[in-house]
Design an enzyme around this catalytic site. Sequence first.
Site, PDB file in Angstrom:
ATOM      1  N   HIS A 139       0.808  -1.219   0.000  1.00 10.92           N
ATOM      2  CA  HIS A 139       0.000   0.000   0.000  1.00 10.92           C
ATOM      3  C   HIS A 139       0.845   1.275   0.000  1.00 10.92           C
ATOM      4  O   HIS A 139       0.341   2.347  -0.265  1.00 10.92           O
ATOM      5  CB  HIS A 139      -0.963  -0.014   1.194  1.00 10.92           C
ATOM      6  CG  HIS A 139      -2.062  -1.029   1.023  1.00 10.92           C
ATOM      7  ND1 HIS A 139      -2.968  -1.318   2.014  1.00 10.92           N
ATOM      8  CD2 HIS A 139      -2.410  -1.801  -0.029  1.00 10.92           C
ATOM      9  CE1 HIS A 139      -3.809  -2.246   1.578  1.00 10.92           C
ATOM     10  NE2 HIS A 139      -3.485  -2.554   0.340  1.00 10.92           N
ATOM     11  N   ASP A 140       2.121   1.139   0.338  1.00 14.28           N
ATOM     12  CA  ASP A 140       3.036   2.275   0.161  1.00 14.28           C
ATOM     13  C   ASP A 140       3.403   2.398  -1.328  1.00 14.28           C
ATOM     14  O   ASP A 140       3.493   3.497  -1.863  1.00 14.28           O
ATOM     15  CB  ASP A 140       4.300   2.025   1.012  1.00 14.28           C
ATOM     16  CG  ASP A 140       5.373   3.102   0.862  1.00 14.28           C
ATOM     17  OD1 ASP A 140       5.306   3.907  -0.074  1.00 14.28           O
ATOM     18  OD2 ASP A 140       6.305   3.142   1.693  1.00 14.28           O
ATOM     19  N   TRP A 198       7.596   5.844  -4.884  1.00 13.55           N
ATOM     20  CA  TRP A 198       8.727   5.820  -3.945  1.00 13.55           C
ATOM     21  C   TRP A 198       8.383   5.046  -2.690  1.00 13.55           C
ATOM     22  O   TRP A 198       7.213   4.904  -2.315  1.00 13.55           O
ATOM     23  CB  TRP A 198       9.126   7.254  -3.533  1.00 13.55           C
ATOM     24  CG  TRP A 198       9.555   8.122  -4.669  1.00 13.55           C
ATOM     25  CD1 TRP A 198       8.923   9.228  -5.135  1.00 13.55           C
ATOM     26  CD2 TRP A 198      10.718   7.937  -5.488  1.00 13.55           C
ATOM     27  NE1 TRP A 198       9.606   9.760  -6.185  1.00 13.55           N
ATOM     28  CE2 TRP A 198      10.719   8.993  -6.431  1.00 13.55           C
ATOM     29  CE3 TRP A 198      11.754   7.010  -5.521  1.00 13.55           C
ATOM     30  CZ2 TRP A 198      11.709   9.143  -7.387  1.00 13.55           C
ATOM     31  CZ3 TRP A 198      12.748   7.144  -6.474  1.00 13.55           C
ATOM     32  CH2 TRP A 198      12.719   8.204  -7.397  1.00 13.55           C
ATOM     33  N   ASP A 200       8.227   5.775   0.432  1.00 16.86           N
ATOM     34  CA  ASP A 200       8.224   7.020   1.204  1.00 16.86           C
ATOM     35  C   ASP A 200       7.183   7.029   2.313  1.00 16.86           C
ATOM     36  O   ASP A 200       6.878   8.079   2.885  1.00 16.86           O
ATOM     37  CB  ASP A 200       7.975   8.211   0.249  1.00 16.86           C
ATOM     38  CG  ASP A 200       6.670   8.039  -0.533  1.00 16.86           C
ATOM     39  OD1 ASP A 200       5.976   7.024  -0.340  1.00 16.86           O
ATOM     40  OD2 ASP A 200       6.361   8.928  -1.351  1.00 16.86           O
ATOM     41  N   HIS A 298      11.996  -3.685   6.284  1.00 12.39           N
ATOM     42  CA  HIS A 298      11.598  -4.570   5.189  1.00 12.39           C
ATOM     43  C   HIS A 298      12.820  -5.265   4.581  1.00 12.39           C
ATOM     44  O   HIS A 298      12.790  -6.455   4.290  1.00 12.39           O
ATOM     45  CB  HIS A 298      10.869  -3.778   4.100  1.00 12.39           C
ATOM     46  CG  HIS A 298      10.369  -4.658   3.002  1.00 12.39           C
ATOM     47  ND1 HIS A 298       9.185  -5.334   3.094  1.00 12.39           N
ATOM     48  CD2 HIS A 298      10.930  -5.007   1.816  1.00 12.39           C
ATOM     49  CE1 HIS A 298       9.015  -6.066   2.002  1.00 12.39           C
ATOM     50  NE2 HIS A 298      10.055  -5.872   1.204  1.00 12.39           N
ATOM     51  N   ARG A 491      -3.679  -6.934 -17.968  1.00 11.47           N
ATOM     52  CA  ARG A 491      -2.611  -5.917 -17.978  1.00 11.47           C
ATOM     53  C   ARG A 491      -1.391  -6.366 -18.769  1.00 11.47           C
ATOM     54  O   ARG A 491      -0.352  -5.706 -18.742  1.00 11.47           O
ATOM     55  CB  ARG A 491      -2.229  -5.575 -16.541  1.00 11.47           C
ATOM     56  CG  ARG A 491      -3.367  -4.908 -15.793  1.00 11.47           C
ATOM     57  CD  ARG A 491      -3.053  -4.708 -14.324  1.00 11.47           C
ATOM     58  NE  ARG A 491      -4.228  -4.241 -13.604  1.00 11.47           N
ATOM     59  CZ  ARG A 491      -4.329  -4.216 -12.277  1.00 11.47           C
ATOM     60  NH1 ARG A 491      -3.324  -4.606 -11.522  1.00 11.47           N
ATOM     61  NH2 ARG A 491      -5.427  -3.765 -11.707  1.00 11.47           N
TER      62      ARG A 491
HETATM   63  C1  HEM Z   1      -7.623  -8.698   4.212  1.00 16.01           C
HETATM   64  C2  HEM Z   1      -6.606  -8.575   3.413  1.00 16.01           C
HETATM   65  C3  HEM Z   1      -6.667  -8.164   1.973  1.00 16.01           C
HETATM   66  C4  HEM Z   1      -7.722  -7.728   1.245  1.00 16.01           C
HETATM   67  C5  HEM Z   1      -9.152  -7.529   1.697  1.00 16.01           C
HETATM   68  C6  HEM Z   1      -7.237  -7.470  -0.081  1.00 16.01           C
HETATM   69  C7  HEM Z   1      -8.028  -7.021  -1.117  1.00 16.01           C
HETATM   70  C8  HEM Z   1      -7.568  -6.663  -2.351  1.00 16.01           C
HETATM   71  C9  HEM Z   1      -8.368  -6.110  -3.405  1.00 16.01           C
HETATM   72  C10 HEM Z   1      -9.864  -5.841  -3.319  1.00 16.01           C
HETATM   73  C11 HEM Z   1      -7.544  -5.855  -4.449  1.00 16.01           C
HETATM   74  C12 HEM Z   1      -7.905  -5.220  -5.774  1.00 16.01           C
HETATM   75  C13 HEM Z   1      -8.389  -6.239  -6.717  1.00 16.01           C
HETATM   76  C14 HEM Z   1      -8.630  -5.666  -8.093  1.00 16.01           C
HETATM   77  O1  HEM Z   1      -7.688  -5.525  -8.883  1.00 16.01           O
HETATM   78  O2  HEM Z   1      -9.785  -5.372  -8.391  1.00 16.01           O
HETATM   79  C15 HEM Z   1      -6.225  -6.265  -4.054  1.00 16.01           C
HETATM   80  C16 HEM Z   1      -5.129  -6.146  -4.848  1.00 16.01           C
HETATM   81  C17 HEM Z   1      -3.860  -6.494  -4.465  1.00 16.01           C
HETATM   82  N1  HEM Z   1      -3.478  -7.058  -3.272  1.00 16.01           N
HETATM   83 FE1  HEM Z   1      -4.696  -7.446  -1.728  1.00 16.01          FE
HETATM   84  N2  HEM Z   1      -5.906  -7.739  -0.123  1.00 16.01           N
HETATM   85  C18 HEM Z   1      -5.530  -8.171   1.097  1.00 16.01           C
HETATM   86  C19 HEM Z   1      -4.265  -8.558   1.467  1.00 16.01           C
HETATM   87  C20 HEM Z   1      -3.165  -8.535   0.662  1.00 16.01           C
HETATM   88  C21 HEM Z   1      -1.885  -9.047   1.018  1.00 16.01           C
HETATM   89  C22 HEM Z   1      -1.506  -9.711   2.332  1.00 16.01           C
HETATM   90  C23 HEM Z   1      -1.082  -8.831  -0.033  1.00 16.01           C
HETATM   91  C24 HEM Z   1       0.375  -9.233  -0.050  1.00 16.01           C
HETATM   92  C25 HEM Z   1       1.296  -8.757  -0.756  1.00 16.01           C
HETATM   93  C26 HEM Z   1      -1.856  -8.172  -1.060  1.00 16.01           C
HETATM   94  C27 HEM Z   1      -1.371  -7.771  -2.302  1.00 16.01           C
HETATM   95  C28 HEM Z   1      -2.134  -7.238  -3.300  1.00 16.01           C
HETATM   96  C29 HEM Z   1      -1.614  -6.782  -4.573  1.00 16.01           C
HETATM   97  C30 HEM Z   1      -0.173  -6.796  -5.039  1.00 16.01           C
HETATM   98  C31 HEM Z   1      -2.697  -6.315  -5.291  1.00 16.01           C
HETATM   99  C32 HEM Z   1      -2.680  -5.677  -6.664  1.00 16.01           C
HETATM  100  C33 HEM Z   1      -2.719  -4.180  -6.532  1.00 16.01           C
HETATM  101  C34 HEM Z   1      -2.911  -3.495  -7.844  1.00 16.01           C
HETATM  102  O3  HEM Z   1      -3.511  -4.075  -8.744  1.00 16.01           O
HETATM  103  O4  HEM Z   1      -2.471  -2.357  -7.969  1.00 16.01           O
HETATM  104  N3  HEM Z   1      -3.108  -8.029  -0.611  1.00 16.01           N
HETATM  105  N4  HEM Z   1      -6.253  -6.760  -2.789  1.00 16.01           N
END
Ligand code: HEM
Length: 920
Positions: A139-140, A198, A200, A298, A491
């Site tokens: 999220h950063d 970044w 940041d 990290h 993508r």
């Molecule tokens: C309760 C925990 C979590 C929830 C509810 C959650 C939910 C989501 C949702 C709703 C998305 C967007 C899906 C879309 O493209 O429409 C997402 C994307 C993503 N999540 Fe999670 N997530 C969780 C935990 C995690 C964890 C632990 C990671 C570990 C690295 C992670 C990594 C990512 C990544 C890399 C994306 C893609 C972001 C992007 O497309 O820009 N998430 N997640």
Amino acid sequence: MSTSVWVTWPAIAKAGGSIGIVIGLLTLGLQREDLTENNLIATEDLSKANAEIVCDERSLTARTEDGTCNILDNPAEGSVNRRFGRNVKLEAAYGETENDTLLEPNPRAVSNELMAREEFKPATSVNFIAAAWIQFMVHDWIDHGDGDANNPILVERPAGDPKGPGTMSIKRTTPDSDRTAEEDATLPATYRNINTHWWDGSQLYGSDKATNDSVRAFVDGKLKVEEDGTLPTDYWSNVPVTGFNKNWWLGLSMLHQLFTLEHNAIAEMLKQKYPERDDQWLYDKARLANAALMAKIHTIEWTPAIIANPVTERAMRANWYGLTDEREGRDKVQEILDGLSEGITSSPLLTALLSSRPDLIEKLDDPNFIDFAIGGLVGTREPYNGGTDYSLTEEFTAVYRMHPLLRDDVEVYDIGSAEVARRIPMMETRDGHAEDILDEEGGERLWYSFGTTYPGSLTLHNYPEFLRNLSIPFSEDIDLATIDILRDRERGVPRYNEFRRQIGLNPITKFEDLTSDPKTLEALKRLYDNDIEKIDALVGQLAETVRPEGFAFGETAFQIFILNASRRLMTDRFYTSDYRAEVYTQEGIDWVENNDMKDVLERHFPELKVSLTGIENAFKPWGLKIPDNYQEMAACDKQTLLWQNGVTQTLYEQGERPALQPVDIGGLIDSILWKKVNRNEDVAPLGYEKPIHPYGAMATVAFESSNSHPYTGIFEGAECGLVRLSVTGDPDDRGFAPGLAWKTFIDGKPSSNVSALYTLSGQGDNHDFFANELSQYVSAEVNDTLGSTALFSLVTSKPTRLMTENLAETQANGEVEATPKAPTQIYFVPTQEVRQRFASSAHDFRDDLITLQSGTALYDVYATDKPIRTSIFGWINRRYASDRRNSAIKVGTMRLTSEMTTSAFGDGGVFFKHQRYEDR
Ligand code: HEM
């Protein structure tokens, strides 16, 4: 020749000791060099954006809200709303559409058949904090935004879907609305990052001025925090007001609170040093240090925990310490280089190990390469973007889809307990519930619970159910596994095998390269039409069962990681040329260098100190770890540490308690007994078994002195100790022979121990543990069926006698007695409270003992200083013994300060030293 498609450095590193590690690092260095050259592709011309940015005075020494002006002559680089770049060639990066393969195979079928969690598979090398942490970092770094509801992707639910027939409607990723005609002709679809690229801390501070304003207190450089230390929340959603608050759940509430508090602690420290400075200055400096601390945690804590391999561990340390001009940091890097380059040039092993890598042999002559390979950043004093504007990439996003790390529930424990006090389904920790749970349970209990539980492992068939049925506010329920698959296709992240080719890895040649599990193989082949080229990138990554040792994820994700992990640091002015006291303040740099995740946790949640004692890496499962300075700790802290992290973590559950076994006389070898008398540690070496008294029950205990006796040291009272009650072998086998071991902890010094028996051969058929008094001196017997006398004779000239000098020499507070006075014999006399309380008939004595509660007076302790005399005549010996007993006076009472428990630690972990005649 090996036909394996997998990278060879882990095997070489493993086989080749420290040279192997050098080769591992060199190989990674070479890979990174190749990747930097071939796999950094920018998708945006920044000149237009640059023209609109004016870098003001403040931005010279502070991070801006939107990430602009990090690189002063290319100010848009890495800022918010810049496009994601690529790590694969543009020709390979065109997205799939409904007109071709976007829906092939059906992503929901892939989710149902390959991703869905059947049973929870834990990753036991890390704890649950590690899962929350990586989402906090993601999220950063990245977010593609909310998606476009107008033109959704429609996915038919396949036959047999658990939700029945129907269509899932999934928002398309919001397309880039700002493309030129020329770009349309030459570029695949591009997307923008709604966070700054970044490192940041933008998840805390926001990526724009308005969000940033909403989190700042505008007093003394601080961020807004409620009086109880929690974050302010949005009135409608109850989700914290912070830099980035999507996809919210409990783990994020905890981390956002922790590092908001850390920001404020840094700001407070700076305010004290620089009282004349204003809010903005204090805020800017605190942000710099807080962001750098998170990046450091990290790099040298989270990453080595998740890829716990000697090669990567060193690489990551060097990655961080390469940043700094600080002496200590430089020294650390030098140490790594020195240690690793030993024997580099002339070792025949090295040449042999590198026989198939002439490219690497060539590189060995290039000291710059070795520096770069090992450190990545060593010597890099200026930000360096490898000739390509810095941005994070679509492929980077793809490999961080680590949703299987999540559990389906959060287990909450009382601190120190291994019993689940509350189990909260993950769905109920989401959004506004998170803050409620934080309020109800308190941070300490939750951190403890996360520290001691496992995340899921990054494999197929382990995608949490709650994420496959995820409710999102103001949206229909979604299946995130389906979306993860779909996003990569949409993508233009190439399918798995092409992805591997593109990033310099060998393609797989058959499904069997991935896994040997018949069920998975069948599903993979069926879903992907027997065509390995169709396997989705994420599916292939999760399916990889050949992984470098210690890795929680496979080499495909790691390849992307090698490239981007260093790049995030190397390209950032605030981690290279401006990572210095003039910009951060010396106190800021020191704060970053001198703190780690454990320090941060302990600062804001001091109750966690004991749970964290001995833990080197807060992301590895917390449990009993004996720190180097263990003996220096206060007596009661040592007791708490062993009790809380040893005993309570290993309590036997119903039916787990091992059966009493006959003594394995053959196993009573000299070396085991020798250990028993020569160690003054409180914890046995791994694998040590108590040869004579394998199973028993244990409690914490205090010794209350009666104060009307001449004896010194712990006879004057000791608050913190352990008592273990056990029997010799299996009573069915050789009669019931109770024994006791007592340990008193001493402030700053090794503990004092004594053990006592009734007689060597016990009390026959009487199974009442408290039928007789016990003593540390028992007469040798003719009927010593066990042969214990003979056995202990191997290591002491007085096998039936333990000494008490050590008990008398030092008080529990560590004070050494000038004139110690020790008894010759002590007697543990069962008190009225326990006498005749238990049956004498045959039964498992541990069932009795575990009914004893804290506060029970267990034994009255008597002592005599009458010299021990022996005779060759048994009847004279008996008279001597009764004379001594008659002369003994009461010196105190041993009282339980916990309930009696049975645990694996009590049976195999705790160590009671025997004090020999020779050691007196
Ligand atoms: C309760 C925990 C979590 C929830 C509810 C959650 C939910 C989501 C949702 C709703 C998305 C967007 C899906 C879309 O493209 O429409 C997402 C994307 C993503 N999540 Fe999670 N997530 C969780 C935990 C995690 C964890 C632990 C990671 C570990 C690295 C992670 C990594 C990512 C990544 C890399 C994306 C893609 C972001 C992007 O497309 O820009 N998430 N997640």
